[in-house]
Design an enzyme around this catalytic site. Structure first.
Site, PDB file in Angstrom:
ATOM      1  N   ASP A 139      39.503  56.032  35.843  1.00 12.54           N
ATOM      2  CA  ASP A 139      40.090  54.699  35.749  1.00 12.54           C
ATOM      3  C   ASP A 139      40.967  54.389  36.956  1.00 12.54           C
ATOM      4  OD1 ASP A 139      40.587  52.447  33.507  1.00 12.54           O
ATOM      5  OD2 ASP A 139      42.452  52.775  34.608  1.00 12.54           O
TER       6      ASP A 139
ATOM      7  N   TRP B 225      38.511  40.441  30.812  1.00  9.64           N
ATOM      8  CA  TRP B 225      37.253  40.578  31.541  1.00  9.64           C
ATOM      9  C   TRP B 225      36.092  40.980  30.647  1.00  9.64           C
ATOM     10  CZ3 TRP B 225      35.519  38.216  35.394  1.00  9.64           C
ATOM     11  CH2 TRP B 225      34.362  38.634  36.063  1.00  9.64           C
TER      12      TRP B 225
ATOM     13  N   ASP C  70      45.743  40.103  34.444  1.00  8.24           N
ATOM     14  CA  ASP C  70      44.762  39.606  35.411  1.00  8.24           C
ATOM     15  C   ASP C  70      43.985  38.398  34.920  1.00  8.24           C
ATOM     16  OD1 ASP C  70      43.494  40.986  33.364  1.00  8.24           O
ATOM     17  OD2 ASP C  70      41.859  41.650  34.643  1.00  8.24           O
ATOM     18  N   GLN C  71      44.369  37.840  33.789  1.00  6.54           N
ATOM     19  CA  GLN C  71      43.492  36.885  33.111  1.00  6.54           C
ATOM     20  C   GLN C  71      43.371  35.533  33.807  1.00  6.54           C
ATOM     21  OE1 GLN C  71      44.971  37.093  29.076  1.00  6.54           O
ATOM     22  NE2 GLN C  71      44.225  39.182  28.832  1.00  6.54           N
TER      23      GLN C  71
ATOM     24  N   SER D 157      35.661  39.968  27.619  1.00  8.67           N
ATOM     25  CA  SER D 157      35.260  38.715  26.980  1.00  8.67           C
ATOM     26  C   SER D 157      34.493  37.823  27.947  1.00  8.67           C
ATOM     27  CB  SER D 157      36.485  37.974  26.435  1.00  8.67           C
ATOM     28  OG  SER D 157      37.046  38.653  25.328  1.00  8.67           O
TER      29      SER D 157
ATOM     30  N   HIS E  38      41.092  34.114  25.960  1.00  6.90           N
ATOM     31  CA  HIS E  38      42.205  34.520  26.807  1.00  6.90           C
ATOM     32  C   HIS E  38      41.753  34.900  28.213  1.00  6.90           C
ATOM     33  CE1 HIS E  38      40.379  38.140  25.369  1.00  6.90           C
ATOM     34  NE2 HIS E  38      41.228  38.947  25.951  1.00  6.90           N
TER      35      HIS E  38
ATOM     36  N   GLU F 196      30.982  39.133  28.268  1.00  8.40           N
ATOM     37  CA  GLU F 196      30.249  38.917  27.019  1.00  8.40           C
ATOM     38  C   GLU F 196      29.844  37.461  26.839  1.00  8.40           C
ATOM     39  OE1 GLU F 196      32.472  42.679  24.819  1.00  8.40           O
ATOM     40  OE2 GLU F 196      32.966  40.624  24.209  1.00  8.40           O
TER      41      GLU F 196
ATOM     42  N   VAL G 108      36.564  41.793  14.911  1.00  8.94           N
ATOM     43  CA  VAL G 108      35.233  41.252  14.643  1.00  8.94           C
ATOM     44  C   VAL G 108      34.271  41.704  15.739  1.00  8.94           C
ATOM     45  CG1 VAL G 108      36.140  39.222  13.450  1.00  8.94           C
ATOM     46  CG2 VAL G 108      35.704  39.102  15.923  1.00  8.94           C
TER      47      VAL G 108
ATOM     48  N   GLN H  60      32.505  40.601  18.400  1.00  9.32           N
ATOM     49  CA  GLN H  60      32.537  39.400  19.237  1.00  9.32           C
ATOM     50  C   GLN H  60      31.176  39.084  19.845  1.00  9.32           C
ATOM     51  OE1 GLN H  60      36.041  38.114  21.533  1.00  9.32           O
ATOM     52  NE2 GLN H  60      34.878  38.737  23.339  1.00  9.32           N
TER      53      GLN H  60
ATOM     54  N   HIS I 249      40.161  48.846  28.782  1.00 11.38           N
ATOM     55  CA  HIS I 249      39.744  49.896  29.711  1.00 11.38           C
ATOM     56  C   HIS I 249      38.690  50.797  29.065  1.00 11.38           C
ATOM     57  CE1 HIS I 249      42.872  49.497  32.952  1.00 11.38           C
ATOM     58  NE2 HIS I 249      43.397  48.744  31.999  1.00 11.38           N
TER      59      HIS I 249
END
EC number: 2.4.1.360
Length: 480
Positions: free
Chosen positions: A118, A374, A395-396, A376, A371, A379, A354, A356, A20
């Site tokens: 949020d 969002w 939510d993945q 990721s 995984h 990106e 790291v 990413q 978030h």
């Protein structure tokens, strides 16, 4: 105007967790780039050290543009909240502390042009927003697909009074007007489908019912080429009548302040980049299943076997503990010395945070086992890297569906949630090979990368939307 110089002043109120916080700060940085002044309201204490460090680096990077105000959270007895998840507990703690917000906002020396908050804070903020003399906006930090589900839940709940989602979401899933296919029941976040009421479920039902109230718009870190169907359904009035405009402002760019300045993290990234430089183009699989959930010991062993068997070099970020606690055991203790030695022969394994975005942008990285968080997803789209999705929670699965529908990734649904059955090493190896050898995934990933660069670039949809909002806020200030 909103200040003596006519500068637009926007307040941001994020919620708990890097998933978030990070997109909130990226959106704030975007408004700063277009000349806005930002007030960042930070709930304290944070759940993790990583959150505190990121906030500190953000504020230090914009000393003249950002004012930080702390929202000191009330003490909540964990036994009064039916969750053991530290982030869900923090959601509830922030919600119970929002009555402290008006005195904090009164400290501002210049009036607000807009207030962005949020999605997890809708209902308890209504009484606060009602008294603000500026427009307010939701920021939904996941996909437009997930937001469509969130908004549609209010319709389903109203049609089934007194029932829990486990009752009114049937085996045929959730049909959303404007979507070509329903959202499968199996993709709904597990906490929502629990038969007994729980904190996450209650927040979802309560807030989805209030999503149209005192709300001037919704920002989502997405864009037309990635989620055109969902954005069109939302803005076409099909998902929920009375829903305010939904603005796709993605993909939001990673910022320089996100790079860790701790010596340990710098040293870790330096050695990673050196190793990547030695690998051939597109030959490395990057593996990271997020920083929120630890990987089970038995799954770690099969992951190691799969990475060895796949035949590609790999960079594997292993999470053995939840949140940011220190790992008490090394990978060798989990794998055993023989398997650990084989892993080190084939790739690099790290337990630290790291960079990413830098890793995904390296030419040697040819695929991402993710995984499906969002951040990721956006990106990997930004860097044009094919993706193998393995959803772990929340939510993945919906994010994985977005990646699969986009044509730049695969999602083995039979793997289930990462917390369910152990996926065997040979199956992991097979799917990695499928991703790495699939030229169509690579081509589509490249096309989406170009679309993302265009959307985020000069004259792109993100810039146009942000500038339009700023001009609207300026007109509002002049009218008042």
């Amino acid at each position: 105007m909103s200040s003596s110089e006519g500068v637009v002043h926007v307040a941001f109120l994020p919620s708990a967790g890097m998933g978030h916080l990070n997109p909130f700060l990226r959106l704030a940085a975007t408004f700063i780039r277009y000349g806005c002044k930002v007030t960042l309201i930070t709930p304290k204490p944070t759940v993790s050290l990583a959150e505190s460090n990121l906030i500190s680096r953000f504020c230090s990077s914009f000393p003249h543009q950002v004012t930080q105000l702390d929202l000191n959270l009330v003490s909540v007895d964990p036994t009064t909240v039916d969750t053991i998840d530290p982030f869900f507990l923090q959601f509830e703690t922030i919600r119970r502390s929002l009555h402290l917000l008006p005195p904090i906002l009164s400290l501002l020396s210049t009036p607000l042009s807009a207030f962005i908050y949020d999605i997890t804070l809708i209902t308890p903020l209504l009484s606060v927003i009602e008294k603000l003399s500026c427009p307010s906006y939701l920021y939904f930090t996941s996909s437009a697909r997930m937001f469509s589900f969130f908004a549609r839940v209010s319709v389903l709940s109203a049609s089934n009074p007194g029932q829990t989602p486990s009752s009114f979401i049937g085996d045929d899933g959730v049909k959303i007007p404007g979507f070509t296919s329903p959202i499968p029941r199996s993709s709904v976040p597990p906490a929502i489908l629990q038969a007994s009421s729980n904190l996450f479920q209650r927040i979802m039902l309560e807030d989805s019912a209030n999503v149209t109230k005192l709300n001037n718009g919704v920002f989502i870190n997405s864009f037309e080429e990635l989620e055109g169907e969902a954005l069109a359904a939302l803005n076409g009035g099909k998902v929920l009548e009375g829903l305010p405009p939904v603005y796709g402002v993605g993909p939001l760019m990673a910022c320089e302040y996100e790079k860790g300045d701790e010596e340990g993290q710098k040293g870790c990234m330096s050695s990673i980049v050196k190793w990547l430089d030695e690998q051939s183009k597109g030959s490395v699989v990057y593996v990271s299943l997020g920083n929120r959930t630890e990987t089970r010991r038995e799954q770690i062993k099969d992951m190691a076997l799969g990475l060895i068997e796949c035949g590609y070099g790999f960079l594997w970020v292993v999470k053995l503990k939840r949140v940011d606690k220190e790992d008490e055991e090394g990978l060798e203790e989990v794998l055993g010395s023989e398997l650990s030695s084989k892993v080190k022969e084939k790739g690099v394994v790290v337990k630290e945070f790291v960079d990413q975005v830098e890793i995904l942008g390296h030419p040697s990285v040819g695929g991402f086992l993710s995984h499906g968080g969002w951040n990721s997803v956006t990106e990997t789209v930004w860097k044009g890297v094919p993706c193998l999705s393995w959803p772990q929670h929340s939510d993945q699965k919906m994010s994985a569906e977005v990646i699969r529908m986009s044509g730049m990734g695969i999602w083995p649904e039979e793997w289930g949630w990462g917390t369910q059955d152990v996926v065997k090493g040979d199956e992991i190896a097979k799917r990695i090979k499928e991703m790495m050898s699939n030229e169509s995934l690579r081509v589509k990933a490249g096309e989406l990368k170009e679309a993302a660069l265009k959307a985020a670039g000069v004259g792109g949809s993100c810039e146009v939307t942000i500038k339009r909002q700023i001009e609207e806020w300026k007109r509002n200030a002049q009218a008042n």
